[in-house]
Each structure stands twice: as structure tokens, then as C-alpha cells.
Design a protein around this motif. Structure first.
Motif, PDB file in Angstrom:
ATOM      1  N   GLU A   1     -15.782  88.818  42.605  1.00  0.00           N
ATOM      2  CA  GLU A   1     -16.191  87.803  43.575  1.00  0.00           C
ATOM      3  C   GLU A   1     -17.398  87.020  43.092  1.00  0.00           C
ATOM      4  OE1 GLU A   1     -16.813  90.007  47.139  1.00  0.00           O
ATOM      5  OE2 GLU A   1     -14.660  90.113  47.633  1.00  0.00           O
ATOM      6  N   GLU A   2     -18.336  87.686  42.428  1.00  0.00           N
ATOM      7  CA  GLU A   2     -19.509  87.000  41.890  1.00  0.00           C
ATOM      8  C   GLU A   2     -19.144  85.970  40.840  1.00  0.00           C
ATOM      9  OE1 GLU A   2     -22.800  90.642  42.387  1.00  0.00           O
ATOM     10  OE2 GLU A   2     -21.838  90.228  40.448  1.00  0.00           O
ATOM     11  N   ASN A   3     -17.994  86.163  40.206  1.00  0.00           N
ATOM     12  CA  ASN A   3     -17.554  85.251  39.149  1.00  0.00           C
ATOM     13  C   ASN A   3     -16.385  84.371  39.576  1.00  0.00           C
ATOM     14  OD1 ASN A   3     -19.041  85.961  36.410  1.00  0.00           O
ATOM     15  ND2 ASN A   3     -18.724  87.884  37.511  1.00  0.00           N
TER      16      ASN A   3
ATOM     17  N   LYS B   1     -16.720  93.395  43.595  1.00  0.00           N
ATOM     18  CA  LYS B   1     -17.990  92.690  43.662  1.00  0.00           C
ATOM     19  C   LYS B   1     -18.204  91.806  42.434  1.00  0.00           C
ATOM     20  CE  LYS B   1     -22.993  93.576  44.072  1.00  0.00           C
ATOM     21  NZ  LYS B   1     -23.415  93.042  42.749  1.00  0.00           N
ATOM     22  N   VAL B   2     -17.970  92.358  41.244  1.00  0.00           N
ATOM     23  CA  VAL B   2     -18.145  91.573  40.015  1.00  0.00           C
ATOM     24  C   VAL B   2     -17.156  90.412  39.983  1.00  0.00           C
ATOM     25  CG1 VAL B   2     -17.906  91.647  37.492  1.00  0.00           C
ATOM     26  CG2 VAL B   2     -19.110  93.479  38.695  1.00  0.00           C
TER      27      VAL B   2
END
Length: 313
Positions: free
Chosen positions: A84-86, A81-82
């Protein structure tokens, strides 16, 4: 900052050093490419007051399995998740190896020496500097990708230099039994230079405008270095934070390279908090080349902001 580190803890961290089990690095050359095939510069000069600061790309390599390296204490879902967010992959990460050259006005000071596979001399040549011109070599810590270039064919790569390194760091690794990867390399590349070496502690003045800052945890005696010139500052953070997203956004995530993970987290938070509060730029050894940027506070962590043109003059 002081830290107590057991030999077992340090050996655990050393077992997962950069490039252990990784793809062969792409060495710096006039036609360097990253693993996507894009052309890359290998030397970039910034200006800090009256102090030219040049980052030198020794090598770059793509490595799979970054979750095991940078997120050992979090779930696969959170790591993905982290990532993909970046806008980065959770399956692979690009590594960079970046020594730094500082001109103090009286001396040429080189921080770290790369893997020792020929990339650093080519990057120095791109900056118009020969190994013979280096006056001071500073070692931030003694992992192989920082001391590998100290010797070439059994002789000092930088024959006219004096050497500076942490006393705690050298004492720890030089006491290793034969057969240990880091200890053997220290014996081969560092110990022959001890007569020309100054061993320092936190707060030591290395050269004009250069001060040592203890940041233990990644290794027993890991150090950052603060540069001061013309009323401006820049910190060389070495391996304080080894990835520009995961180690900044979540400084508490366990990094396999860190020998003493709680101490490394404490150092990371302390230094990054200071850089963000004082708006001091940084150069990180493993940041995306040219490895310079700023730090801002974001939530419970931080964000790395790459330099564009802020340090051009």
C-alpha cells in the motif's frame, strides 16, 4: 562469489518457477496489451556510450498471490503495508519477460530467449532484427522463461549464433534425472547446442564490452552481465531481483523462485549496493517494461527508479 547449493534446494525453487499456475501470458505483438488492456511497446532502444541496447518484451502476465512468491517469511500485514505504501496491490502482480539485445559494434548479442511462445521473434522484428542476424546468445540462467525460445520446432531459433552460458549452471541442470521440468527442457533446448557453446565462469569476457558477474542463489550459476561503452556502464541483472518494489525495498524477503534463499539475498544486496553506490543503471528481466532503471539506497533496502529519458543518447 561462490555458493554451495544442494539439489533439493534447487528443486524446491524450481517447483515455483514463473508462470507455474499463472494465467496464460500475453505475448508480445505489434498490438500488445497488458492485463488492464493498455497498449504496450514491445521494443525499446537505449544508448550506452556507443552501444545500442534494446529491451524486447517477450510476454506479460498477471499473477495472483504475490505474497507467497515475494514475501514468504513476512506476515500478511507487513506485506500489505509495504504494498500500500508503494501504491500496488498485495493481491496480484504483473509479470514481464524481457530479453535484451546489445550491439557491440561487431556483433549482435541476445541475452535470454523468453518463453518460446512466439513473443520474442515478434519483438525482434519490431526492432528490425531477424533471428538469423543474431551472432551471440547468452543465457543468464536456465529457468524455462529464459531458455524456452532457444529452439523452434526442434531447430535452433538463432541458426547462425554461438552460445554462451555459465558452466556451473549447465552442469547442475543437465545432471537432473529424466522427468524434472527444468532438466528436461535443458536436455531438449540447451544440450543440442553444446558444440556451439562456450561455458564461462565469473569475470569472463563474453564479447567486446560485456563481462560476466556471478550472482548465484536464484539458481546455482545465475549470472549478471556488465556492459561497458564510452566510459559508461549498465548492468543486466537478469533475475537478481524479480519485483521492482518487494525485492528492492526488502532484499531479505524470501522469494519462492530463489533456490538458495540466503545466497540469493547476499547476491541481491551485494549487486544492488554496488549499482546504487556507483550510480550504474540496470536492466532487470522482470522489471516493468522497458525494464531499465536506477537503484538508490533507502533505509536498510533499496528503491528502483525507472528510466525516463536518461539513456536516450
Amino acid at each position: 562469489m561462490t555458493v554451495s547449493m544442494t539439489r533439493r534446494a534447487a528443486l524446491t525453487g524450481a517447483a515455483t518457477l514463473p508462470l507455474a499456475g499463472a494465467a496464460t501470458p500475453v505475448l508480445a505483438s505489434s498490438e500488445s496489451q497488458d492485463d488492464a488492456g493498455a497498449a504496450m511497446p514491445i521494443a525499446r532502444t537505449f544508448t550506452l556510450g556507443e552501444m545500442p541496447v534494446t529491451t524486447l518484451l517477450d510476454a506479460t502476465a498477471l499473477r495472483e498471490g504475490p505474497k507467497e512468491i515475494f514475501g514468504g517469511n513476512v506476515s500478511e500485514e507487513e506485506f500489505r503495508k509495504v504494498s500500500e505504501e508503494n501504491f500496488i496491490s498485495s493481491e496480484a502482480a504483473q509479470f514481464y519477460f524481457t530479453p535484451t539485445l546489445v550491439e557491440t559494434g561487431g556483433e549482435l548479442v541476445l541475452f535470454d530467449t523468453g518463453l518460446g511462445q512466439g513473443g520474442l521473434p515478434r519483438a525482434l522484428a519490431a526492432a528490425g532484427v531477424t533471428p538469423e542476424a543474431i551472432d551471440v546468445v547468452v543465457i543468464t540462467h536456465m529457468h524455462p522463461d529464459h531458455i524456452g525460445g532457444l529452439m523452434t520446432d526442434g531447430a535452433p531459433t538463432f541458426p547462425n549464433a554461438r552460445y554462451v552460458m555459465g558452466a556451473t549452471e549447465y552442469n547442475f541442470w543437465s545432471a537432473m534425472d529424466p522427468g524434472h521440468r527444468v532438466g528436461d527442457l535443458v536436455a531438449q533446448n540447451v544440450t543440442p547446442l553444446t558444440e556451439r557453446t562456450t561455458f564461462i565462469e565469473d569475470g569472463a569476457r563474453v564479447a567486446s564490452g560485456i563481462t560476466a558477474v556471478a550472482s548465484h542463489g536464484h539458481t546455482p550459476g545465475h549470472m549478471c552481465f556488465m556492459l561497458d561503452s564510452g566510459g559508461r556502464q549498465l548492468m543486466l541483472t537478469a533475475d537478481l531481483a524479480n519485483h521492482y518494489v518487494w525485492s528492492f525495498a526488502h532484499p531479505d524477503w524470501a522469494v519462492s523462485f530463489d533456490a538458495d534463499k540466503p545466497a540469493a539475498t547476499q547476491s541481491r544486496r551485494q549487486v544492488l549496493r554496488m549499482l546504487a553506490a556507483d550510480r550504474v543503471p540496470m536492466i532487470g528481466y522482470h522489471m516493468p517494461f522497458p525494464a531499465a532503471g536506477f537503484v538508490e539506497t533507502r533505509g536498510d533496502g533499496f528503491r528502483y527508479v525507472p528510466v525516463s529519458y536518461q539513456l536516450m543518447g
